[in-house]
Design a protein around this motif. Sequence first.
Motif, short mmCIF file in Angstrom:
data_model
loop_
_atom_site.label_atom_id
_atom_site.label_comp_id
_atom_site.label_asym_id
_atom_site.label_seq_id
_atom_site.Cartn_x
_atom_site.Cartn_y
_atom_site.Cartn_z
N VAL A 147 67.31 30.86 0.54
CA VAL A 147 66.88 29.77 1.42
C VAL A 147 66.26 28.64 0.61
O VAL A 147 66.52 27.46 0.86
CB VAL A 147 65.89 30.31 2.50
CG1 VAL A 147 65.20 29.18 3.23
CG2 VAL A 147 66.64 31.20 3.48
N LEU A 148 65.43 29.00 -0.38
CA LEU A 148 64.82 27.96 -1.23
C LEU A 148 65.87 27.20 -2.02
O LEU A 148 65.78 25.98 -2.17
CB LEU A 148 63.80 28.59 -2.17
CG LEU A 148 62.51 29.11 -1.53
CD1 LEU A 148 61.64 29.79 -2.58
CD2 LEU A 148 61.75 27.96 -0.87
N SER B 219 68.63 22.31 -2.77
CA SER B 219 69.91 21.63 -2.99
C SER B 219 70.13 20.53 -1.96
O SER B 219 70.54 19.42 -2.30
CB SER B 219 71.05 22.64 -2.93
OG SER B 219 72.30 22.01 -3.10
N LEU B 220 69.84 20.83 -0.71
CA LEU B 220 70.05 19.84 0.34
C LEU B 220 69.03 18.70 0.30
O LEU B 220 69.33 17.58 0.70
CB LEU B 220 70.02 20.51 1.72
CG LEU B 220 71.17 21.48 2.01
CD1 LEU B 220 71.00 22.13 3.37
CD2 LEU B 220 72.51 20.76 1.92
N SER B 221 67.82 18.99 -0.20
CA SER B 221 66.80 17.95 -0.26
C SER B 221 66.91 17.12 -1.52
O SER B 221 66.21 16.11 -1.66
CB SER B 221 65.40 18.57 -0.17
OG SER B 221 65.15 19.34 -1.33
N GLY B 222 67.74 17.52 -2.45
CA GLY B 222 67.94 16.75 -3.66
C GLY B 222 67.05 17.17 -4.82
O GLY B 222 67.07 16.52 -5.86
N LEU B 223 66.27 18.20 -4.67
CA LEU B 223 65.41 18.67 -5.77
C LEU B 223 66.22 19.31 -6.88
O LEU B 223 65.82 19.30 -8.04
CB LEU B 223 64.37 19.66 -5.24
CG LEU B 223 63.34 19.09 -4.26
CD1 LEU B 223 62.46 20.22 -3.73
CD2 LEU B 223 62.51 18.03 -4.93
N VAL B 224 67.34 19.88 -6.52
CA VAL B 224 68.27 20.48 -7.48
C VAL B 224 69.56 19.68 -7.38
O VAL B 224 69.92 19.18 -6.32
CB VAL B 224 68.52 21.97 -7.12
CG1 VAL B 224 69.53 22.60 -8.05
CG2 VAL B 224 67.22 22.75 -7.12
N LEU C 20 78.61 24.70 -6.03
CA LEU C 20 78.38 26.06 -6.52
C LEU C 20 76.94 26.50 -6.23
O LEU C 20 76.71 27.64 -5.80
CB LEU C 20 78.67 26.15 -8.01
CG LEU C 20 78.52 27.53 -8.63
CD1 LEU C 20 79.48 28.52 -7.97
CD2 LEU C 20 78.75 27.47 -10.12
N VAL C 21 75.98 25.62 -6.44
CA VAL C 21 74.58 25.95 -6.18
C VAL C 21 74.39 26.24 -4.70
O VAL C 21 73.70 27.20 -4.31
CB VAL C 21 73.65 24.80 -6.64
CG1 VAL C 21 72.22 25.05 -6.22
CG2 VAL C 21 73.74 24.62 -8.15
N LEU C 22 74.98 25.44 -3.86
CA LEU C 22 74.88 25.63 -2.42
C LEU C 22 75.52 26.95 -2.00
O LEU C 22 74.95 27.71 -1.20
CB LEU C 22 75.54 24.46 -1.70
CG LEU C 22 75.27 24.32 -0.22
CD1 LEU C 22 73.78 24.19 0.04
CD2 LEU C 22 76.00 23.09 0.32
N VAL C 23 76.67 27.28 -2.55
CA VAL C 23 77.37 28.53 -2.22
C VAL C 23 76.55 29.73 -2.69
O VAL C 23 76.44 30.73 -1.97
CB VAL C 23 78.79 28.54 -2.83
CG1 VAL C 23 79.42 29.92 -2.75
CG2 VAL C 23 79.67 27.52 -2.15
N ILE C 24 75.96 29.63 -3.87
CA ILE C 24 75.14 30.73 -4.39
C ILE C 24 73.93 30.95 -3.48
O ILE C 24 73.58 32.08 -3.15
CB ILE C 24 74.71 30.46 -5.84
CG1 ILE C 24 75.91 30.57 -6.77
CG2 ILE C 24 73.61 31.43 -6.27
CD1 ILE C 24 75.65 30.13 -8.20
N GLY C 25 73.30 29.87 -3.04
CA GLY C 25 72.16 29.99 -2.15
C GLY C 25 72.54 30.63 -0.81
O GLY C 25 71.83 31.50 -0.31
N ILE C 26 73.64 30.19 -0.26
CA ILE C 26 74.11 30.75 1.02
C ILE C 26 74.49 32.23 0.83
O ILE C 26 74.15 33.08 1.66
CB ILE C 26 75.29 29.93 1.58
CG1 ILE C 26 74.81 28.54 1.99
CG2 ILE C 26 75.95 30.65 2.75
CD1 ILE C 26 75.94 27.56 2.31
#
Length: 108
Positions: free
Chosen positions: A40-41, A46-51, A56-62
């Motif tokens: 979730v973090l 990723s969505l807030s732009g901090l990363v 790929l980052v979004l898929v890993i988080g999900i």
Amino acid sequence: MTDLHQQIADLESEIDDLSDAAERCRKSMIVARVAIIAGVLLVGASLSGLVRTDALVLVIGIAATLAGIGFLGSSRGSLEQITGKIRERETRRAEIIDGMDLQPVQER
């Protein structure tokens, strides 16, 4: 009488083994919660732009979030089954002990 003692010893051994399995389930649930929180973090960052926003980052988080949820549910279900088995063994042990017609020790 010896047979009853052996049955009680066997039940206590099973209860110990099941208690160890229950503890492993509890530890697995902690790992699953950590995976959910991390996922979730990661998605939130990723969505807030901090990363850097990379697919790929979004898929890993999900994936971490979904895997954690599945693992948590599985571990919780296993823990409930194990807890039920422990209660059954403890009830059976108590029934055997109650049926032994034991006498209290007298003080001198």
